[in-house]
Design an enzyme around this catalytic site. Structure first.
Site, mmCIF file in Angstrom:
data_model
loop_
_atom_site.group_PDB
_atom_site.id
_atom_site.type_symbol
_atom_site.label_atom_id
_atom_site.label_comp_id
_atom_site.label_asym_id
_atom_site.label_seq_id
_atom_site.Cartn_x
_atom_site.Cartn_y
_atom_site.Cartn_z
ATOM 1 N N LYS A 52 0.861 -1.300 0.020
ATOM 2 C CA LYS A 52 -0.104 -0.012 -0.104
ATOM 3 C C LYS A 52 0.868 1.249 -0.071
ATOM 4 C CE LYS A 52 -3.751 -2.465 2.079
ATOM 5 N NZ LYS A 52 -4.326 -3.131 3.349
ATOM 6 N N GLN A 96 -4.573 -1.622 9.400
ATOM 7 C CA GLN A 96 -4.669 -2.903 8.627
ATOM 8 C C GLN A 96 -5.203 -3.879 9.962
ATOM 9 O OE1 GLN A 96 -3.220 -3.468 5.583
ATOM 10 N NE2 GLN A 96 -3.967 -5.554 6.082
ATOM 11 N N ASP A 119 -11.102 2.392 3.545
ATOM 12 C CA ASP A 119 -11.286 0.757 3.447
ATOM 13 C C ASP A 119 -12.965 0.600 2.965
ATOM 14 O OD1 ASP A 119 -9.377 -0.795 3.255
ATOM 15 O OD2 ASP A 119 -8.729 -0.988 5.531
#
Ligand code: NDP
Length: 279
Positions: A52, A96, A119
């Protein structure tokens, strides 16, 4: 001969488009910034976080890395998120997953401001998708819609079957296909006669999490098959939920693993980051 849907090429194209957008935003004095939080040193998570960050650097997005110790308390993590929520120079926040067992993931996801929820996991983002309002969409299903559209595969009026009903893939996938005017069926572990259901599909999305489970006897001749699964087989080679070699001769288009859905997830995360700075 089935068309192989090239997720690598399509994701590269999206990244190039985003790179141009970010450069234009920079010229207007807007710097896109993503805060990435990792708790602990889980090896797979470190690889995802690294990828990422690399994608951010390529596109021109500033990334702020927060690498917290495994024993970080939930309160400390929530305090960091609150601080990032309030910062005007941070557009997107990503935590994460999975988190260590002593931290309540649901609480953490809910703590992220929906305006920065790149997200798309916050209940408000999911709710917005459900009622057709603006909000961040979970990256993997959003990437699949792009794969279909950019491969010239129409969704409107098609019989779409999604195998899997997880919150991050199956459910948002079904909602997105519905938004594109597909006729959508969601199958899961309690579905009776799965083959009968999947054989109706013009577009079959497989997110079942079982290596090579879907063979040609689940497929209608000429269907489009999208394989979300990622597994390592005995020889340490990557494979999907679909038995690719077996299905290839009967479908009209298919995503390979690797190189299909996988690369799209990060591309769509980058897209969400750019959107987070635009609103
Ligand atoms: P989950 O394990 O959360 O969900 C699997 C779903 O499949 C569940 O809804 C389950 O049903 C259903 N299922 C399980 N067994 C059967 C069966 N025999 N028949 C019918 N349905 C069944 O997985 P995820 O959605 O998180 O992920 C799915 C796959 O996609 C995994 O391989 C994962 O690694 C991969 N993945 C890939 C990503 C990418 O970027 N390419 C991103 C995210 C995931 P029930 O609800 O009834 O239990």
């Amino acid at each position: 001969m089935a068309k192989i849907i090239d997720g690598k090429a399509i994701s590269a194209q999206i990244k190039e488009e985003l790179k141009e957008k970010v450069a234009a935003m920079k010229a207007d004095g807007i710097e896109v910034t993503l805060a990435v939080i990792q708790v602990g040193k889980d090896a797979a998570s470190s690889v995802y976080v690294g990828n990422k960050k690399k994608a951010c650097a390529y596109i021109g997005i500033r990334s702020l890395a927060y690498e917290l110790e495994e024993d970080t308390s939930q309160e400390e993590l929530l305090a960091l998120i609150e601080d990032l929520n309030g910062r005007n120079d941070v557009n997107g926040i990503l935590v994460q997953l999975p988190l260590p067992g002593h931290i309540d993931e649901d609480k953490v996801v809910r703590a992220i401001s929906p305006r920065k929820d790149v997200d798309g996991f916050h209940p408000q983002s999911v709710g917005a998708l459900c009622i057709g309002q603006k909000g961040f969409v979970s990256c993997t299903p959003a990437g699949i819609i792009q794969l279909l559209k950019r491969s010239g595969i129409g969704i409107e009026g098609k019989e779409c079957v999604v195998i899997g009903r997880s919150n991050i893939v199956g459910k948002p996938m079904a909602l997105l296909l519905l938004r594109e005017n597909g006729t959508v069926t969601v199958a899961h572990s309690r579905t009776k006669d799965l083959k009968e259901v999947t054989k109706r599909a013009d577009i079959l999305i497989v997110a079942v999490g079982k290596p090579k489970m879907i063979t040609r006897d689940y497929i209608k001749e000429g269907a489009v098959v999208i394989d979300v699964g990622i597994h390592r087989n005995e020889g340490n080679k990557l494979c999907g939920d679909v038995d690719y070699e077996d299905v290839l001769p009967v479908c009209s288009a298919i995503t390979p693993v690797p190189g299909g859905v996988g690369p799209m997830t990060i591309a769509m995360l980058m897209n969400n980051c750019v959107e987070s700075a635009g609103c």
